[in-house]
Design a protein around this motif. Structure first.
Motif, PDB file in Angstrom:
ATOM      1  N   THR A 152     -30.094  54.251  53.324  1.00 24.54           N
ATOM      2  CA  THR A 152     -30.165  53.081  52.436  1.00 24.54           C
ATOM      3  C   THR A 152     -30.842  53.395  51.105  1.00 24.54           C
ATOM      4  O   THR A 152     -31.041  52.489  50.293  1.00 24.54           O
ATOM      5  CB  THR A 152     -30.918  51.931  53.126  1.00 24.54           C
ATOM      6  OG1 THR A 152     -32.259  52.353  53.447  1.00 24.54           O
ATOM      7  CG2 THR A 152     -30.210  51.503  54.404  1.00 24.54           C
ATOM      8  N   SER A 153     -31.179  54.643  50.890  1.00 23.65           N
ATOM      9  CA  SER A 153     -31.818  55.031  49.631  1.00 23.65           C
ATOM     10  C   SER A 153     -30.760  55.279  48.570  1.00 23.65           C
ATOM     11  O   SER A 153     -29.555  55.318  48.844  1.00 23.65           O
ATOM     12  CB  SER A 153     -32.674  56.286  49.821  1.00 23.65           C
ATOM     13  OG  SER A 153     -33.705  56.035  50.752  1.00 23.65           O
ATOM     14  N   TRP A 154     -31.214  55.497  47.326  1.00 25.85           N
ATOM     15  CA  TRP A 154     -30.316  55.796  46.214  1.00 25.85           C
ATOM     16  C   TRP A 154     -29.395  56.947  46.582  1.00 25.85           C
ATOM     17  O   TRP A 154     -29.834  57.914  47.220  1.00 25.85           O
ATOM     18  CB  TRP A 154     -31.142  56.167  44.986  1.00 25.85           C
ATOM     19  CG  TRP A 154     -30.311  56.431  43.773  1.00 25.85           C
ATOM     20  CD1 TRP A 154     -29.906  55.534  42.844  1.00 25.85           C
ATOM     21  CD2 TRP A 154     -29.761  57.696  43.385  1.00 25.85           C
ATOM     22  NE1 TRP A 154     -29.133  56.158  41.891  1.00 25.85           N
ATOM     23  CE2 TRP A 154     -29.023  57.485  42.197  1.00 25.85           C
ATOM     24  CE3 TRP A 154     -29.783  58.990  43.915  1.00 25.85           C
ATOM     25  CZ2 TRP A 154     -28.349  58.506  41.547  1.00 25.85           C
ATOM     26  CZ3 TRP A 154     -29.106  60.013  43.274  1.00 25.85           C
ATOM     27  CH2 TRP A 154     -28.404  59.767  42.091  1.00 25.85           C
ATOM     28  N   PRO A 155     -28.106  56.855  46.275  1.00 27.31           N
ATOM     29  CA  PRO A 155     -27.430  55.807  45.495  1.00 27.31           C
ATOM     30  C   PRO A 155     -26.659  54.818  46.362  1.00 27.31           C
ATOM     31  O   PRO A 155     -25.522  54.459  46.045  1.00 27.31           O
ATOM     32  CB  PRO A 155     -26.471  56.623  44.639  1.00 27.31           C
ATOM     33  CG  PRO A 155     -26.045  57.731  45.571  1.00 27.31           C
ATOM     34  CD  PRO A 155     -27.236  58.038  46.438  1.00 27.31           C
ATOM     35  N   PHE A 156     -27.255  54.401  47.469  1.00 25.97           N
ATOM     36  CA  PHE A 156     -26.542  53.512  48.390  1.00 25.97           C
ATOM     37  C   PHE A 156     -26.115  52.214  47.717  1.00 25.97           C
ATOM     38  O   PHE A 156     -26.843  51.640  46.906  1.00 25.97           O
ATOM     39  CB  PHE A 156     -27.414  53.171  49.595  1.00 25.97           C
ATOM     40  CG  PHE A 156     -26.793  52.126  50.476  1.00 25.97           C
ATOM     41  CD1 PHE A 156     -25.753  52.460  51.328  1.00 25.97           C
ATOM     42  CD2 PHE A 156     -27.208  50.806  50.413  1.00 25.97           C
ATOM     43  CE1 PHE A 156     -25.150  51.493  52.120  1.00 25.97           C
ATOM     44  CE2 PHE A 156     -26.616  49.834  51.197  1.00 25.97           C
ATOM     45  CZ  PHE A 156     -25.579  50.179  52.052  1.00 25.97           C
ATOM     46  N   SER A 157     -24.921  51.775  48.076  1.00 24.08           N
ATOM     47  CA  SER A 157     -24.420  50.450  47.721  1.00 24.08           C
ATOM     48  C   SER A 157     -23.418  50.070  48.802  1.00 24.08           C
ATOM     49  O   SER A 157     -22.938  50.939  49.542  1.00 24.08           O
ATOM     50  CB  SER A 157     -23.732  50.463  46.350  1.00 24.08           C
ATOM     51  OG  SER A 157     -22.457  51.081  46.438  1.00 24.08           O
ATOM     52  N   PRO A 158     -23.077  48.791  48.927  1.00 23.05           N
ATOM     53  CA  PRO A 158     -22.102  48.394  49.944  1.00 23.05           C
ATOM     54  C   PRO A 158     -20.738  49.063  49.778  1.00 23.05           C
ATOM     55  O   PRO A 158     -19.941  49.090  50.719  1.00 23.05           O
ATOM     56  CB  PRO A 158     -21.996  46.875  49.748  1.00 23.05           C
ATOM     57  CG  PRO A 158     -23.317  46.483  49.165  1.00 23.05           C
ATOM     58  CD  PRO A 158     -23.698  47.618  48.272  1.00 23.05           C
ATOM     59  N   ASN A 159     -20.477  49.612  48.590  1.00 18.76           N
ATOM     60  CA  ASN A 159     -19.188  50.262  48.337  1.00 18.76           C
ATOM     61  C   ASN A 159     -19.256  51.785  48.370  1.00 18.76           C
ATOM     62  O   ASN A 159     -18.245  52.443  48.115  1.00 18.76           O
ATOM     63  CB  ASN A 159     -18.645  49.828  46.970  1.00 18.76           C
ATOM     64  CG  ASN A 159     -18.335  48.344  46.911  1.00 18.76           C
ATOM     65  OD1 ASN A 159     -17.673  47.813  47.780  1.00 18.76           O
ATOM     66  ND2 ASN A 159     -18.831  47.676  45.878  1.00 18.76           N
ATOM     67  N   LEU A 160     -20.423  52.340  48.673  1.00 14.93           N
ATOM     68  CA  LEU A 160     -20.562  53.792  48.633  1.00 14.93           C
ATOM     69  C   LEU A 160     -19.602  54.474  49.603  1.00 14.93           C
ATOM     70  O   LEU A 160     -19.051  55.530  49.294  1.00 14.93           O
ATOM     71  CB  LEU A 160     -22.005  54.190  48.953  1.00 14.93           C
ATOM     72  CG  LEU A 160     -22.302  55.689  48.939  1.00 14.93           C
ATOM     73  CD1 LEU A 160     -22.029  56.280  47.559  1.00 14.93           C
ATOM     74  CD2 LEU A 160     -23.745  55.969  49.358  1.00 14.93           C
ATOM     75  N   TRP A 161     -19.394  53.862  50.767  1.00 17.35           N
ATOM     76  CA  TRP A 161     -18.496  54.466  51.750  1.00 17.35           C
ATOM     77  C   TRP A 161     -17.084  54.624  51.189  1.00 17.35           C
ATOM     78  O   TRP A 161     -16.399  55.600  51.539  1.00 17.35           O
ATOM     79  CB  TRP A 161     -18.446  53.629  53.035  1.00 17.35           C
ATOM     80  CG  TRP A 161     -17.763  52.301  52.863  1.00 17.35           C
ATOM     81  CD1 TRP A 161     -18.330  51.118  52.510  1.00 17.35           C
ATOM     82  CD2 TRP A 161     -16.352  52.047  53.012  1.00 17.35           C
ATOM     83  NE1 TRP A 161     -17.375  50.123  52.432  1.00 17.35           N
ATOM     84  CE2 TRP A 161     -16.159  50.664  52.740  1.00 17.35           C
ATOM     85  CE3 TRP A 161     -15.259  52.827  53.345  1.00 17.35           C
ATOM     86  CZ2 TRP A 161     -14.891  50.068  52.794  1.00 17.35           C
ATOM     87  CZ3 TRP A 161     -13.998  52.242  53.403  1.00 17.35           C
ATOM     88  CH2 TRP A 161     -13.830  50.876  53.141  1.00 17.35           C
TER      89      TRP A 161
END
Length: 224
Positions: A152-161
């Motif tokens: 959940t750390s940088w650069p995590f976002s809901p769209n990272l996957w």
């Protein structure tokens, strides 16, 4: 017919099919039934291809094939597995499993071994391409370890996957296309006959992700 020849026939046959089938997930609507169908078919073909590649490498060791097999394996494996790690911030089940750690650490070990062989002059095959493949495997492996350790750390976002899946699956396709080009498009001088698919698809990845990011930023403005 020798055991190596048997693996080679299956490897080449599935590789040619993967080159053709791999285009379909790229051009079909993402998330749609056709995209999932062609994507699963591509993964199945690549799995058979890679099993044969590892077997042939064990039977007749070659540094280039080792580096290519390792890079393609991690690209395909991680590109599929990331679909089960979409929201580690919400679901504990969406975090890396021991299998993810083991596969990634294994490929990192292979990448380091390839670099040692190249540095000591104990390699065969195109050294430039082997080094690029090993560096790619190490980069991807270190990235995945970071995502596993701090999901959940940088650069995590809901769209990272989405970006990871796109990058890794195109990376797997790049690997099989590079092998195809290097073996059949021999009119092009080496090492560019093996490198041009990587250059082309890396540029496509950058443009594609940039387009997705721009669309994401513009969407609230359009709604407003």
């Amino acid at each position: 017919m020798t055991l190596f020849s048997s693996f080679l026939i299956v490897h080449v046959s599935t590789g040619l099919c993967a080159v053709l089938v791999g285009v379909m997930p790229i051009v079909t609507r993402k998330g749609g039934r056709a995209h999932r169908f062609w994507g699963r078919l591509f993964v199945g073909l690549m799995a058979v291809l890679l099993i044969c590649a590892w077997a042939m490498t064990a039977l007749r060791f070659n540094t280039y094939f080792l580096a290519l097999s390792a890079t393609a394996t991690l690209s395909l494996f991680s590109g599929v597995r990331v679909l089960g790690r979409k929201r580690p911030d919400l679901n504990a089940e969406d975090r890396a499993r021991p299998l993810d750690w083991a596969a990634t650490l294994g490929v990192i070990g292979v990448g380091l071994w390839v670099l040692v062989l190249l540095a000591s002059g104990r390699s065969d095959g195109p050294a430039t391409v082997s080094a690029a493949l090993a560096a790619s495997a190490l980069t991807m492996g270190v990235w995945d370890l970071w995502r596993f350790a701090a999901p959940t750390s940088w650069p995590f976002s809901p769209n990272l996957w989405t970006y990871e899946h796109l990058t890794k699956m195109l990376g797997a396709y790049s690997a099989v296309l590079s092998a195809f080009s290097g073996n059949f498009l021999t009119a092009m001088p080496a090492p560019w006959s093996q490198l041009w698919p990587t250059v082309l698809l890396q540029c496509l990845i950058v443009v594609w992700i940039a387009t997705l990011l721009v669309r994401k930023r513009l969407r609230p403005l359009c709604v407003g």
